[in-house]
Design an enzyme around this catalytic site. Structure first.
Site, mmCIF file in Angstrom:
data_model
loop_
_atom_site.group_PDB
_atom_site.id
_atom_site.type_symbol
_atom_site.label_atom_id
_atom_site.label_comp_id
_atom_site.label_asym_id
_atom_site.label_seq_id
_atom_site.Cartn_x
_atom_site.Cartn_y
_atom_site.Cartn_z
ATOM 1 C CD GLU A 160 14.904 -59.389 74.680
ATOM 2 O OE1 GLU A 160 16.123 -59.352 74.494
ATOM 3 O OE2 GLU A 160 14.088 -58.963 73.857
ATOM 4 N NE ARG A 195 16.770 -62.156 73.005
ATOM 5 C CZ ARG A 195 16.870 -62.928 71.908
ATOM 6 N NH1 ARG A 195 17.633 -63.987 71.912
ATOM 7 N NH2 ARG A 195 16.211 -62.592 70.815
ATOM 8 C CB SER A 243 11.492 -59.435 71.495
ATOM 9 O OG SER A 243 11.691 -60.030 70.250
HETATM 10 N N1 EPU Z 1 4.115 -65.368 65.675
HETATM 11 C C1 EPU Z 1 2.770 -65.136 65.487
HETATM 12 N N2 EPU Z 1 2.335 -63.849 65.587
HETATM 13 C C2 EPU Z 1 3.173 -62.809 65.872
HETATM 14 C C3 EPU Z 1 4.533 -63.068 66.086
HETATM 15 C C4 EPU Z 1 4.980 -64.381 65.975
HETATM 16 O O1 EPU Z 1 1.987 -66.043 65.224
HETATM 17 O O2 EPU Z 1 2.691 -61.679 65.940
HETATM 18 C C5 EPU Z 1 4.604 -66.751 65.517
HETATM 19 C C6 EPU Z 1 5.422 -66.875 64.217
HETATM 20 O O3 EPU Z 1 4.607 -67.148 63.116
HETATM 21 C C7 EPU Z 1 6.355 -68.011 64.548
HETATM 22 C C8 EPU Z 1 6.606 -67.825 66.037
HETATM 23 O O4 EPU Z 1 5.515 -67.051 66.542
HETATM 24 O O5 EPU Z 1 5.715 -69.238 64.358
HETATM 25 C C9 EPU Z 1 7.921 -67.158 66.338
HETATM 26 O O6 EPU Z 1 7.982 -65.888 65.697
HETATM 27 P P1 EPU Z 1 9.347 -65.271 65.127
HETATM 28 O O7 EPU Z 1 10.062 -66.260 64.258
HETATM 29 O O8 EPU Z 1 9.012 -63.943 64.532
HETATM 30 O O9 EPU Z 1 10.265 -65.136 66.397
HETATM 31 P P2 EPU Z 1 9.981 -64.663 67.886
HETATM 32 O O10 EPU Z 1 10.051 -65.846 68.764
HETATM 33 O O11 EPU Z 1 8.732 -63.851 67.938
HETATM 34 C C10 EPU Z 1 12.521 -64.339 68.395
HETATM 35 C C11 EPU Z 1 13.391 -63.298 69.036
HETATM 36 C C12 EPU Z 1 13.667 -62.161 68.070
HETATM 37 C C13 EPU Z 1 14.324 -62.727 66.822
HETATM 38 C C14 EPU Z 1 13.405 -63.786 66.216
HETATM 39 C C15 EPU Z 1 14.024 -64.492 65.035
HETATM 40 C C16 EPU Z 1 12.908 -63.364 71.419
HETATM 41 C C17 EPU Z 1 12.283 -62.690 72.582
HETATM 42 N N3 EPU Z 1 12.750 -62.781 70.224
HETATM 43 O O12 EPU Z 1 11.259 -63.731 68.151
HETATM 44 O O13 EPU Z 1 14.578 -61.280 68.701
HETATM 45 O O14 EPU Z 1 14.575 -61.713 65.857
HETATM 46 O O15 EPU Z 1 13.130 -64.805 67.211
HETATM 47 O O16 EPU Z 1 15.037 -65.324 65.475
HETATM 48 O O17 EPU Z 1 13.554 -64.409 71.590
HETATM 49 C C18 EPU Z 1 14.693 -59.346 70.061
HETATM 50 O O18 EPU Z 1 15.161 -60.064 70.939
HETATM 51 O O19 EPU Z 1 14.534 -58.098 70.229
HETATM 52 C C19 EPU Z 1 14.290 -59.929 68.796
HETATM 53 C C20 EPU Z 1 13.683 -59.230 67.834
#
Ligand code: EPU
Length: 336
Positions: free
Chosen positions: A332, A163, A235
């Site tokens: 972010e 990012r 996010s």
């Molecule tokens: N998780 C939880 N509870 C929640 C959310 C997440 O336990 O409420 C856990 C999930 O179960 C998983 C981990 O956290 O084990 C990561 O969650 P997820 O795969 O949903 O990804 P994220 O890290 O929350 C990032 C990006 C997203 C992108 C997803 C998928 C960032 C800031 N966000 O989210 O990007 O869609 O990975 O690759 O890096 C964005 O930037 O706007 C965005 C949506």
């Protein structure tokens, strides 16, 4: 072509749908339009507004918002396997992904349905499901507001990170991106390593471009609120990057905490969504703002929220995460 508007209502120009306004908004389609505008006006305060998907206006903006409106997609190179595509900054990101999938070109499919303009994509190096825009971008063209010149940066010069890019650092307040060049591949390059992607793709009959796009769209639709219906900016926070010792200390207490290695680094990335969720805040609702009930990293406008309402919630979340885990999470989203 450039158009200038005064006293602009921003409610439908930001995906949080907060009701703020801008003193002036300039739409441009080329670097020449920008040269024209910046050489005659020299505004002291300006900011680039793409599709408004990664921004939170906390007050009315008293400067000039510069907004790209060119949307052309042109193939500028093709050696049979590698196809180079040049896209104007104002094009819609997901329309580009859809176009690439229809033309059997690999590279953007995992980034399906990200709400963004093409010009905003390199700034924070948008990413999802194991891919980042910087993996396919070969060059970024921008207008330099100081020198009034059109400049082209190679992928290396953009210094893409998680990012992150040069546009958030040295070129902040200086560059207006006008077009982005991508190298896409005719040769299949499925990237199914993240979370549920492989399973969802298998269920659809295997790793074709169309199936991958459909799988990603379905995962996103399930987890993330549609900004056309519920104001949000994806996010709200970045996933924090910490030293291994910090991760290990936390893992001793929370063995199920997700930890992601970072290639070429001894630091690791934690999941901010998980940290917020573990503070019991998933689905939390204040009067006009809340935390999305399926993904705690997403803050939502429940109706009529101001930018200040969203920031108050964000501050509370940061405090709670820091108190519980000793970790600072940062927005972010660009807070203006
Ligand atoms: N998780 C939880 N509870 C929640 C959310 C997440 O336990 O409420 C856990 C999930 O179960 C998983 C981990 O956290 O084990 C990561 O969650 P997820 O795969 O949903 O990804 P994220 O890290 O929350 C990032 C990006 C997203 C992108 C997803 C998928 C960032 C800031 N966000 O989210 O990007 O869609 O990975 O690759 O890096 C964005 O930037 O706007 C965005 C949506």
């Amino acid at each position: 072509m450039k158009r200038i508007f005064n006293h602009v209502d921003l409610t439908d120009r930001n995906s949080f749908h907060v009701k703020q306004s801008a003193a002036t908004l300039v739409e441009f389609s080329s670097a020449d339009d920008l040269a024209d505008y910046f050489s005659s006006e020299r505004p002291s305060k300006w900011y680039v507004l793409g599709a408004g998907n990664n921004i939170l206006f906390t007050r009315d903006y008293d400067g000039v918002l510069i907004s790209p409106c060119g949307r052309e997609v042109s193939v500028i190179g093709d050696d049979g396997e590698r196809v180079v595509v040049r896209v104007d900054a104002g094009a819609d990101w997901d329309s580009l992904v859809e176009w690439s999938v229809k033309h059997d070109l690999w590279g953007l499919e995992n980034l399906s349905l990200i709400p963004s303009s093409v010009g905003a994509a390199p700034v924070q190096n948008i990413g999802a499901y194991g891919a980042e825009a910087g993996d396919t971008i070969i060059a970024v063209e921008y207008f330099d507001v100081r020198s009034l010149a059109a400049v082209r940066l190679s992928n290396e010069e953009c210094r893409f990170g998680y990012r992150d890019s040069i546009f958030k650092r040295e070129l902040r307040g200086r560059a207006v991106i006008t077009a982005v060049e991508f190298a896409l591949s005719r040769k299949p390059r499925p990237n199914l390593g993240y979370g549920d992607v492989a399973r969802e793709v298998e269920q659809r009959g295997g790793a074709t471009l169309a199936n991958i796009r459909e799988a990603i769209c379905s995962i996103r639709r399930h987890k993330l609120p549609d900004p056309a219906v519920t104001g949000n900016a994806g996010s709200f926070f970045k996933n924090p990057i910490v030293g291994r010792a910090v991760a290990e200390r936390l893992l001793a207490e929370y063995p199920d905490m997700p930890v992601y290695p970072i290639a070429g680094s001894d630091r690791v990335k934690l999941a901010a969504g998980w940290l917020i969720d573990r503070c019991g805040l998933k689905g939390y609702r204040a009067e006009r703002v809340g935390v999305h009930d399926r993904q705690a990293l997403v803050l939502v406008n429940l109706g009529g929220a101001t930018g200040g309402d969203v920031m108050a919630l964000a501050d509370m979340i940061c405090r709670r995460v820091e108190e519980r885990f000793g970790i600072r999470i940062e927005p972010e989203v660009n807070v203006i």
